[in-house]
Design a protein around this motif. Sequence first.
Motif, PDB file in Angstrom:
ATOM      1  N   ILE A  44       0.838  -1.207   0.000  1.00  0.00           N
ATOM      2  CA  ILE A  44       0.000   0.000   0.000  1.00  0.00           C
ATOM      3  C   ILE A  44       0.869   1.251   0.000  1.00  0.00           C
ATOM      4  O   ILE A  44       0.620   2.205  -0.749  1.00  0.00           O
ATOM      5  CB  ILE A  44      -0.944   0.004   1.226  1.00  0.00           C
ATOM      6  CG1 ILE A  44      -2.027  -1.071   1.065  1.00  0.00           C
ATOM      7  CG2 ILE A  44      -1.597   1.370   1.401  1.00  0.00           C
ATOM      8  CD1 ILE A  44      -2.847  -1.306   2.313  1.00  0.00           C
ATOM      9  N   VAL A  45       1.911   1.245   0.814  1.00  0.00           N
ATOM     10  CA  VAL A  45       2.795   2.409   0.889  1.00  0.00           C
ATOM     11  C   VAL A  45       3.548   2.604  -0.427  1.00  0.00           C
ATOM     12  O   VAL A  45       3.579   3.703  -0.995  1.00  0.00           O
ATOM     13  CB  VAL A  45       3.789   2.259   2.058  1.00  0.00           C
ATOM     14  CG1 VAL A  45       4.881   3.330   1.972  1.00  0.00           C
ATOM     15  CG2 VAL A  45       3.063   2.362   3.383  1.00  0.00           C
ATOM     16  N   GLY A  46       4.154   1.523  -0.941  1.00  0.00           N
ATOM     17  CA  GLY A  46       4.954   1.635  -2.166  1.00  0.00           C
ATOM     18  C   GLY A  46       4.140   2.034  -3.378  1.00  0.00           C
ATOM     19  O   GLY A  46       4.488   2.971  -4.109  1.00  0.00           O
ATOM     20  N   VAL A  47       3.014   1.331  -3.589  1.00  0.00           N
ATOM     21  CA  VAL A  47       2.159   1.616  -4.745  1.00  0.00           C
ATOM     22  C   VAL A  47       1.441   2.955  -4.569  1.00  0.00           C
ATOM     23  O   VAL A  47       1.347   3.757  -5.498  1.00  0.00           O
ATOM     24  CB  VAL A  47       1.150   0.481  -4.965  1.00  0.00           C
ATOM     25  CG1 VAL A  47       0.126   0.863  -6.029  1.00  0.00           C
ATOM     26  CG2 VAL A  47       1.868  -0.800  -5.364  1.00  0.00           C
ATOM     27  N   GLY A  48       0.947   3.191  -3.356  1.00  0.00           N
ATOM     28  CA  GLY A  48       0.192   4.417  -3.103  1.00  0.00           C
ATOM     29  C   GLY A  48       1.000   5.672  -3.363  1.00  0.00           C
ATOM     30  O   GLY A  48       0.510   6.633  -3.982  1.00  0.00           O
TER      31      GLY A  48
ATOM     32  N   MET B 166      -8.017  19.691  -9.272  1.00  0.00           N
ATOM     33  CA  MET B 166      -7.969  18.250  -9.049  1.00  0.00           C
ATOM     34  C   MET B 166      -6.560  17.816  -8.637  1.00  0.00           C
ATOM     35  O   MET B 166      -6.389  17.058  -7.673  1.00  0.00           O
ATOM     36  CB  MET B 166      -8.392  17.513 -10.321  1.00  0.00           C
ATOM     37  CG  MET B 166      -8.356  15.988 -10.201  1.00  0.00           C
ATOM     38  SD  MET B 166      -8.862  15.182 -11.732  1.00  0.00           S
ATOM     39  CE  MET B 166      -7.516  15.675 -12.826  1.00  0.00           C
ATOM     40  N   PHE B 167      -5.553  18.317  -9.361  1.00  0.00           N
ATOM     41  CA  PHE B 167      -4.177  17.993  -8.993  1.00  0.00           C
ATOM     42  C   PHE B 167      -3.861  18.472  -7.575  1.00  0.00           C
ATOM     43  O   PHE B 167      -3.192  17.781  -6.799  1.00  0.00           O
ATOM     44  CB  PHE B 167      -3.191  18.638  -9.977  1.00  0.00           C
ATOM     45  CG  PHE B 167      -3.179  18.018 -11.344  1.00  0.00           C
ATOM     46  CD1 PHE B 167      -3.529  16.688 -11.534  1.00  0.00           C
ATOM     47  CD2 PHE B 167      -2.818  18.770 -12.461  1.00  0.00           C
ATOM     48  CE1 PHE B 167      -3.512  16.113 -12.799  1.00  0.00           C
ATOM     49  CE2 PHE B 167      -2.791  18.198 -13.730  1.00  0.00           C
ATOM     50  CZ  PHE B 167      -3.142  16.877 -13.899  1.00  0.00           C
TER      51      PHE B 167
ATOM     52  N   VAL C 199      -4.383  14.950  -0.568  1.00  0.00           N
ATOM     53  CA  VAL C 199      -4.563  13.560  -0.149  1.00  0.00           C
ATOM     54  C   VAL C 199      -3.211  12.918   0.154  1.00  0.00           C
ATOM     55  O   VAL C 199      -3.082  12.114   1.084  1.00  0.00           O
ATOM     56  CB  VAL C 199      -5.308  12.761  -1.248  1.00  0.00           C
ATOM     57  CG1 VAL C 199      -5.316  11.270  -0.930  1.00  0.00           C
ATOM     58  CG2 VAL C 199      -6.732  13.265  -1.394  1.00  0.00           C
ATOM     59  N   THR C 200      -2.206  13.293  -0.615  1.00  0.00           N
ATOM     60  CA  THR C 200      -0.861  12.745  -0.408  1.00  0.00           C
ATOM     61  C   THR C 200      -0.343  13.071   0.988  1.00  0.00           C
ATOM     62  O   THR C 200       0.273  12.226   1.652  1.00  0.00           O
ATOM     63  CB  THR C 200       0.119  13.304  -1.457  1.00  0.00           C
ATOM     64  OG1 THR C 200      -0.370  13.003  -2.764  1.00  0.00           O
ATOM     65  CG2 THR C 200       1.504  12.715  -1.277  1.00  0.00           C
TER      66      THR C 200
ATOM     67  N   MET D  64       1.119  10.952   6.314  1.00  0.00           N
ATOM     68  CA  MET D  64       0.986  11.066   7.765  1.00  0.00           C
ATOM     69  C   MET D  64       0.445   9.791   8.394  1.00  0.00           C
ATOM     70  O   MET D  64       0.876   9.386   9.475  1.00  0.00           O
ATOM     71  CB  MET D  64       0.079  12.249   8.115  1.00  0.00           C
ATOM     72  CG  MET D  64       0.666  13.617   7.824  1.00  0.00           C
ATOM     73  SD  MET D  64      -0.518  14.954   8.126  1.00  0.00           S
ATOM     74  CE  MET D  64      -0.889  14.704   9.863  1.00  0.00           C
ATOM     75  N   LYS D  65      -0.499   9.139   7.720  1.00  0.00           N
ATOM     76  CA  LYS D  65      -1.192   7.997   8.313  1.00  0.00           C
ATOM     77  C   LYS D  65      -0.530   6.649   8.034  1.00  0.00           C
ATOM     78  O   LYS D  65      -0.610   5.738   8.859  1.00  0.00           O
ATOM     79  CB  LYS D  65      -2.647   7.963   7.805  1.00  0.00           C
ATOM     80  CG  LYS D  65      -3.483   9.168   8.202  1.00  0.00           C
ATOM     81  CD  LYS D  65      -3.657   9.238   9.719  1.00  0.00           C
ATOM     82  CE  LYS D  65      -4.581  10.387  10.118  1.00  0.00           C
ATOM     83  NZ  LYS D  65      -4.722  10.480  11.596  1.00  0.00           N
TER      84      LYS D  65
END
Length: 470
Positions: free
Chosen positions: A285-289, A429-430, A436-437, A442-443
């Motif tokens: 999740i971290v790598g792909v996200g 949008m960008f 969101v990034t 942070m989470k």
Amino acid sequence: MEEEGEISKSLIEKQSPQLLARGHGNGGEGEEEGQKNDGCSSASTILVLSTMVAVSGSYVFGTAIGYSSPTQSGIMDDLSLSVAQYSLFGSVLTIGAMVGAVMSGRIADYFGRRGLMGFAEAFCIIGWLAIAFAKVSWWLDAGRLLVGYGMGLLSYVVPVFIAEITPKNLRGAFTTVHQLMICFGVSFTYLIGSFVSWRILALIGTVPCIIQLLGLFFIPESPRWLAKIGRGKECEAALQLLRGKHSDISDEAAAIRDYTETVERLSESSSMFELFQWKYAHSLIVGVGLMVLQQFGGVNAIAFYASSIFVSAGFSGSVGTIAMVVVQVSAAGTGLGCFLVALSFLLQGLQVWTHISPLFALFGVLIYTGSFSLGMGGIPWVIMSEVFPINMKGSAGSLVTLISWLGSWIVSYAFNFLMVWSSSGTFFMFSGICGVTVVFVMKLVPETKGRTLEEIQASMNPFSGRRDRF
């Protein structure tokens, strides 16, 4: 499935006495021992040399990205290319990079990090020469495809190699040099492309390739890769060389060996399909996200279409592009940058503050470009090189790098259509994705500063292993 937690359990048990000594030492021998074995080290000459040789590949990455912009008119005129033919020439780089990304991890696992860098540079040199001596369009395309393939390989192996050879206290600083050199490559290619022909510029592109190819003969292989393939003595020799001949590497070498043996014992396979298990969920999740958010935050929209953005916003395209080169390696705030560009287009649409709205576009693009170079440009590659265990690093690296280049192609292809839909909406949008990034980091993204690769990967396993016990 409980044994999946053995990796982290084993490491925690082995490291806890040292951690306690460092955290609760009362001075004297215990404190000195904790300092001696804390995995920190100064930058040796060989470590610096190894890093500089590796980031020569990052510079190659940058020159490949920056080449098509200053050479467009010269190539189209000399070879009588149509816009469609030149567009194919520009976009085939990304296709080659995606192919390279798919293969990068496996090649790095079989032939080593140095082997992959040499392999990649061979393709880049052949590609640049094909472009430089091209007489017809398909020579150009073939050369660009080969350069892209080599670039896809380098985009994976350079940050991984640097992360694997540096001590934990220096890893963050050294791995960010990867992104810095990409920026230098892009900027320098933009600048000299204004003064030399496209053929000369292609020949200049071979110079960093040759530098890295020759430099590989003078640097050691990654100690962690050597440990992975069972070459323990060579692992210790390489580690000693990187840390300096007077450094005590016993604890670091033991940690690398123990972790590698534990991972190999508990892992039956390292295919890409094995990644999609709960135990690797956090790392995946971290790598792909991070790669998805990096690309869909608009980086290639800004990089590929900066001049047209400036012109559309009512500013000088040439002045704006030169200013981009100046700030390529400084500033902060990708979200703010996109927001300012969006605001510029919104004000134009509303016919409000039209005399200053072009400045919002200029400063927005400059802020975005600079902050991306310092932040999201390099961080996902650094994190990718840190969070995956050694047995899955090849497969995971291939997947993550492929997703990065696929996202790059999607954004660069869709941008013009999005601008027709809504200029301000596109950049709002960008900007939202950049927001969101921040929350995502942070989470979900672990703190890696001051921790060895083994400690980072062990800390992520309990997160992924708890579900297996239910």
